[in-house]
Scaffold this motif. Structure first.
Motif, PDB file in Angstrom:
ATOM      1  N   GLY A 102      64.827 -56.193 117.654  1.00 48.27           N
ATOM      2  CA  GLY A 102      65.166 -57.025 118.792  1.00 48.27           C
ATOM      3  C   GLY A 102      63.990 -57.264 119.706  1.00 48.27           C
ATOM      4  N   GLU A 103      64.198 -58.111 120.721  1.00 45.99           N
ATOM      5  CA  GLU A 103      63.128 -58.429 121.662  1.00 45.99           C
ATOM      6  C   GLU A 103      62.637 -57.187 122.407  1.00 45.99           C
ATOM      7  OE1 GLU A 103      61.546 -61.131 122.001  1.00 45.99           O
ATOM      8  OE2 GLU A 103      62.767 -62.552 120.863  1.00 45.99           O
ATOM      9  N   ASP A 104      63.520 -56.201 122.587  1.00 46.84           N
ATOM     10  CA  ASP A 104      63.119 -54.982 123.301  1.00 46.84           C
ATOM     11  C   ASP A 104      62.512 -53.936 122.379  1.00 46.84           C
ATOM     12  OD1 ASP A 104      65.346 -54.195 121.894  1.00 46.84           O
ATOM     13  OD2 ASP A 104      66.307 -53.171 123.585  1.00 46.84           O
ATOM     14  N   GLY A 105      62.355 -54.288 121.103  1.00 45.96           N
ATOM     15  CA  GLY A 105      61.737 -53.371 120.150  1.00 45.96           C
ATOM     16  C   GLY A 105      62.711 -52.485 119.393  1.00 45.96           C
ATOM     17  N   THR A 106      64.002 -52.607 119.678  1.00 44.42           N
ATOM     18  CA  THR A 106      64.994 -51.760 119.018  1.00 44.42           C
ATOM     19  C   THR A 106      65.308 -52.282 117.617  1.00 44.42           C
ATOM     20  OG1 THR A 106      66.037 -51.228 121.135  1.00 44.42           O
ATOM     21  CG2 THR A 106      67.322 -50.804 119.153  1.00 44.42           C
ATOM     22  N   PRO A 107      65.160 -51.449 116.581  1.00 44.52           N
ATOM     23  CA  PRO A 107      65.532 -51.895 115.235  1.00 44.52           C
ATOM     24  C   PRO A 107      67.042 -51.845 115.065  1.00 44.52           C
ATOM     25  CG  PRO A 107      64.747 -49.643 115.158  1.00 44.52           C
ATOM     26  CD  PRO A 107      64.572 -50.096 116.576  1.00 44.52           C
ATOM     27  N   SER A 108      67.593 -52.884 114.492  1.00 38.03           N
ATOM     28  CA  SER A 108      69.038 -52.951 114.243  1.00 38.03           C
ATOM     29  C   SER A 108      69.255 -53.051 112.736  1.00 38.03           C
ATOM     30  CB  SER A 108      69.642 -54.165 114.951  1.00 38.03           C
ATOM     31  OG  SER A 108      71.027 -54.259 114.693  1.00 38.03           O
ATOM     32  N   PHE A 109      69.970 -52.086 112.190  1.00 34.59           N
ATOM     33  CA  PHE A 109      70.179 -52.022 110.740  1.00 34.59           C
ATOM     34  C   PHE A 109      71.536 -52.577 110.339  1.00 34.59           C
ATOM     35  CE2 PHE A 109      66.907 -48.888 111.457  1.00 34.59           C
ATOM     36  CZ  PHE A 109      66.098 -48.983 110.335  1.00 34.59           C
ATOM     37  N   ALA A 110      71.607 -53.052 109.111  1.00 35.78           N
ATOM     38  CA  ALA A 110      72.878 -53.468 108.507  1.00 35.78           C
ATOM     39  C   ALA A 110      72.901 -52.918 107.082  1.00 35.78           C
ATOM     40  CB  ALA A 110      73.006 -54.987 108.503  1.00 35.78           C
ATOM     41  N   ILE A 111      73.895 -52.106 106.795  1.00 37.20           N
ATOM     42  CA  ILE A 111      74.062 -51.527 105.454  1.00 37.20           C
ATOM     43  C   ILE A 111      75.231 -52.239 104.792  1.00 37.20           C
ATOM     44  CG2 ILE A 111      74.338 -49.384 104.152  1.00 37.20           C
ATOM     45  CD1 ILE A 111      71.994 -49.282 106.101  1.00 37.20           C
ATOM     46  N   ASN A 112      74.998 -52.838 103.623  1.00 34.62           N
ATOM     47  CA  ASN A 112      76.112 -53.583 103.029  1.00 34.62           C
ATOM     48  C   ASN A 112      77.113 -52.662 102.336  1.00 34.62           C
ATOM     49  OD1 ASN A 112      75.432 -53.160 100.283  1.00 34.62           O
ATOM     50  ND2 ASN A 112      74.064 -54.928 100.257  1.00 34.62           N
ATOM     51  N   GLU A 113      78.240 -53.223 102.026  1.00 32.41           N
ATOM     52  CA  GLU A 113      79.344 -52.415 101.507  1.00 32.41           C
ATOM     53  C   GLU A 113      79.093 -51.870 100.105  1.00 32.41           C
ATOM     54  OE1 GLU A 113      81.637 -51.400 103.395  1.00 32.41           O
ATOM     55  OE2 GLU A 113      81.106 -52.701 105.073  1.00 32.41           O
ATOM     56  N   GLY A 114      78.158 -52.435  99.396  1.00 30.50           N
ATOM     57  CA  GLY A 114      77.897 -51.956  98.044  1.00 30.50           C
ATOM     58  C   GLY A 114      76.735 -50.984  97.963  1.00 30.50           C
ATOM     59  N   TRP A 115      76.481 -50.274  99.031  1.00 31.63           N
ATOM     60  CA  TRP A 115      75.285 -49.435  99.098  1.00 31.63           C
ATOM     61  C   TRP A 115      75.268 -48.336  98.046  1.00 31.63           C
ATOM     62  CZ3 TRP A 115      75.326 -44.197 100.145  1.00 31.63           C
ATOM     63  CH2 TRP A 115      76.500 -43.654 100.671  1.00 31.63           C
ATOM     64  N   ARG A 116      76.441 -47.875  97.649  1.00 32.83           N
ATOM     65  CA  ARG A 116      76.490 -46.777  96.669  1.00 32.83           C
ATOM     66  C   ARG A 116      75.986 -47.193  95.284  1.00 32.83           C
ATOM     67  NH1 ARG A 116      81.086 -46.170  99.624  1.00 32.83           N
ATOM     68  NH2 ARG A 116      81.364 -44.186 100.736  1.00 32.83           N
ATOM     69  N   SER A 117      75.977 -48.480  95.020  1.00 32.46           N
ATOM     70  CA  SER A 117      75.468 -48.936  93.728  1.00 32.46           C
ATOM     71  C   SER A 117      73.940 -48.853  93.664  1.00 32.46           C
ATOM     72  CB  SER A 117      75.919 -50.378  93.457  1.00 32.46           C
ATOM     73  OG  SER A 117      75.356 -51.267  94.409  1.00 32.46           O
ATOM     74  N   SER A 118      73.308 -48.697  94.823  1.00 36.39           N
ATOM     75  CA  SER A 118      71.848 -48.628  94.872  1.00 36.39           C
ATOM     76  C   SER A 118      71.318 -47.253  95.249  1.00 36.39           C
ATOM     77  CB  SER A 118      71.302 -49.651  95.886  1.00 36.39           C
ATOM     78  OG  SER A 118      71.663 -50.970  95.537  1.00 36.39           O
ATOM     79  N   TYR A 119      72.108 -46.486  96.021  1.00 37.27           N
ATOM     80  CA  TYR A 119      71.626 -45.205  96.525  1.00 37.27           C
ATOM     81  C   TYR A 119      72.695 -44.120  96.452  1.00 37.27           C
ATOM     82  CZ  TYR A 119      68.026 -48.161  98.613  1.00 37.27           C
ATOM     83  OH  TYR A 119      67.013 -49.073  98.799  1.00 37.27           O
ATOM     84  N   ARG A 120      72.220 -42.922  96.151  1.00 37.52           N
ATOM     85  CA  ARG A 120      73.081 -41.755  96.326  1.00 37.52           C
ATOM     86  C   ARG A 120      73.061 -41.382  97.801  1.00 37.52           C
ATOM     87  NH1 ARG A 120      70.287 -40.263  91.564  1.00 37.52           N
ATOM     88  NH2 ARG A 120      68.827 -38.994  92.800  1.00 37.52           N
ATOM     89  N   PRO A 121      74.070 -40.667  98.281  1.00 38.01           N
ATOM     90  CA  PRO A 121      74.075 -40.271  99.693  1.00 38.01           C
ATOM     91  C   PRO A 121      72.793 -39.549 100.115  1.00 38.01           C
ATOM     92  CG  PRO A 121      76.240 -39.914  98.766  1.00 38.01           C
ATOM     93  CD  PRO A 121      75.361 -40.318  97.619  1.00 38.01           C
ATOM     94  N   SER A 122      72.233 -38.767  99.232  1.00 38.66           N
ATOM     95  CA  SER A 122      71.020 -38.018  99.569  1.00 38.66           C
ATOM     96  C   SER A 122      69.780 -38.913  99.668  1.00 38.66           C
ATOM     97  CB  SER A 122      70.766 -36.924  98.526  1.00 38.66           C
ATOM     98  OG  SER A 122      70.575 -37.502  97.243  1.00 38.66           O
ATOM     99  N   GLU A 123      69.874 -40.165  99.218  1.00 34.54           N
ATOM    100  CA  GLU A 123      68.718 -41.067  99.197  1.00 34.54           C
ATOM    101  C   GLU A 123      68.726 -42.093 100.334  1.00 34.54           C
ATOM    102  OE1 GLU A 123      68.134 -41.237  94.324  1.00 34.54           O
ATOM    103  OE2 GLU A 123      69.418 -42.721  95.332  1.00 34.54           O
ATOM    104  N   LEU A 124      69.872 -42.244 100.992  1.00 33.11           N
ATOM    105  CA  LEU A 124      70.006 -43.352 101.940  1.00 33.11           C
ATOM    106  C   LEU A 124      69.084 -43.222 103.147  1.00 33.11           C
ATOM    107  CD1 LEU A 124      71.499 -45.986 102.464  1.00 33.11           C
ATOM    108  CD2 LEU A 124      73.220 -44.682 103.745  1.00 33.11           C
ATOM    109  N   ALA A 125      68.945 -42.031 103.698  1.00 37.09           N
ATOM    110  CA  ALA A 125      68.115 -41.859 104.897  1.00 37.09           C
ATOM    111  C   ALA A 125      66.669 -42.285 104.634  1.00 37.09           C
ATOM    112  CB  ALA A 125      68.171 -40.415 105.369  1.00 37.09           C
ATOM    113  N   ALA A 126      66.117 -41.844 103.524  1.00 35.51           N
ATOM    114  CA  ALA A 126      64.736 -42.209 103.195  1.00 35.51           C
ATOM    115  C   ALA A 126      64.608 -43.720 102.994  1.00 35.51           C
ATOM    116  CB  ALA A 126      64.283 -41.471 101.937  1.00 35.51           C
TER     117      ALA A 126
END
Length: 249
Positions: free
Chosen positions: A46-70
């Motif tokens: 954002g304009e104030d420098g804050t990162p805004s994330f969006a995680i899509n609903e199919g995230w499990r097809s790409s990452y295991r729970p242990s991998e998402l943070a990285a």
């Protein structure tokens, strides 16, 4: 105006032009967006420098729970790369623009000129000048004696990080004093049953809270909490510095 003063103001004008160039390039970056290679994670700053994330609903097809943070941190790094590239382009464009000089301020309006006028108005100029020099030397001695401790406090403040958790404590983030996100951790048991929308909401909530804590510290005045805190008022009010060294503070 003397040749030395002309040179000084000329140097200041050049530095000011370069500062404006860098500032304009930074403003020209604007909100940028980056995604991870799979398109699962998107981040916009954002304009104030804050990162805004969006995680899509199919995230499990790409990452295991242990991998998402990285993956979240890696996606933020991709955004930084995009922003750097855009900034460089804007900077190169700005180098070709003609930036006018800022008018040289009159010497009569400087703190030095006001001090000189005050001393000249003293009934006993010699005594006033001696007193002023003694006060300046005393102040310099005090600054010299306390500069190491002040620097230590400043370094410690700059190295401090701030952690925050979402209300449900399913997400914990860590930011620098400047508000930069450097670490994210998730409750893996919570991730295993959470939707992309839930993760998005709690992640952004934790980031905003941590940045708020950091901003409160960053907003402090430079010398606040240091042995030189008493000199902060001179930065805020140069005339008070003149009064102090004249013995009128």
């Amino acid at each position: 105006m003397t040749d030395d003063a002309e040179k000084l103001y000329g140097l200041g004008d050049e530095l000011n032009r370069e500062a404006r160039l860098l500032a304009d390039a930074s403003r020209g970056v604007g909100p940028q967006t980056a995604e991870d290679p799979s398109g699962t994670i998107r981040v916009t700053r954002g304009e104030d420098g804050t990162p805004s994330f969006a995680i899509n609903e199919g995230w499990r097809s790409s990452y295991r729970p242990s991998e998402l943070a990285a993956a979240v941190i890696q996606t933020l790094a991709r955004l930084a790369d995009v922003e750097t590239e855009v900034w460089s382009e804007r900077l190169e464009e700005g180098l070709g623009e003609n930036r006018g000089s800022i008018p040289t301020p009159p010497v009569s309006g400087s703190a030095a000129a006001r001090l000189q006028a005050a001393l000249e108005a003293e009934p006993d100029r010699g005594a006033a000048l001696t007193r002023t020099l003694e006060n300046v030397l005393s102040m310099l001695d005090d600054m010299t004696a306390n500069i190491d401790e002040t620097f230590k406090v400043a370094v410690q403040r700059g190295n401090t990080t701030y952690s925050s958790a979402s209300l449900a404590r399913n997400v914990v983030v860590e930011v620098t004093v400047g508000g930069d996100l450097i670490d994210v951790s998730f409750s893996e048991s919570w991730l295993s049953r959470s939707s992309g929308a839930q993760i998005t909401r709690e992640l952004n909530e934790a980031i905003a809270d941590a940045r708020g804590s950091a901003a409160a510290v960053l907003g402090q005045k430079p010398f606040e909490g240091t042995p030189l805190a008493k000199y902060q008022r001179f930065l805020d009010d140069p005339d008070s510095f003149i009064d102090e060294i004249r013995g009128r503070g």
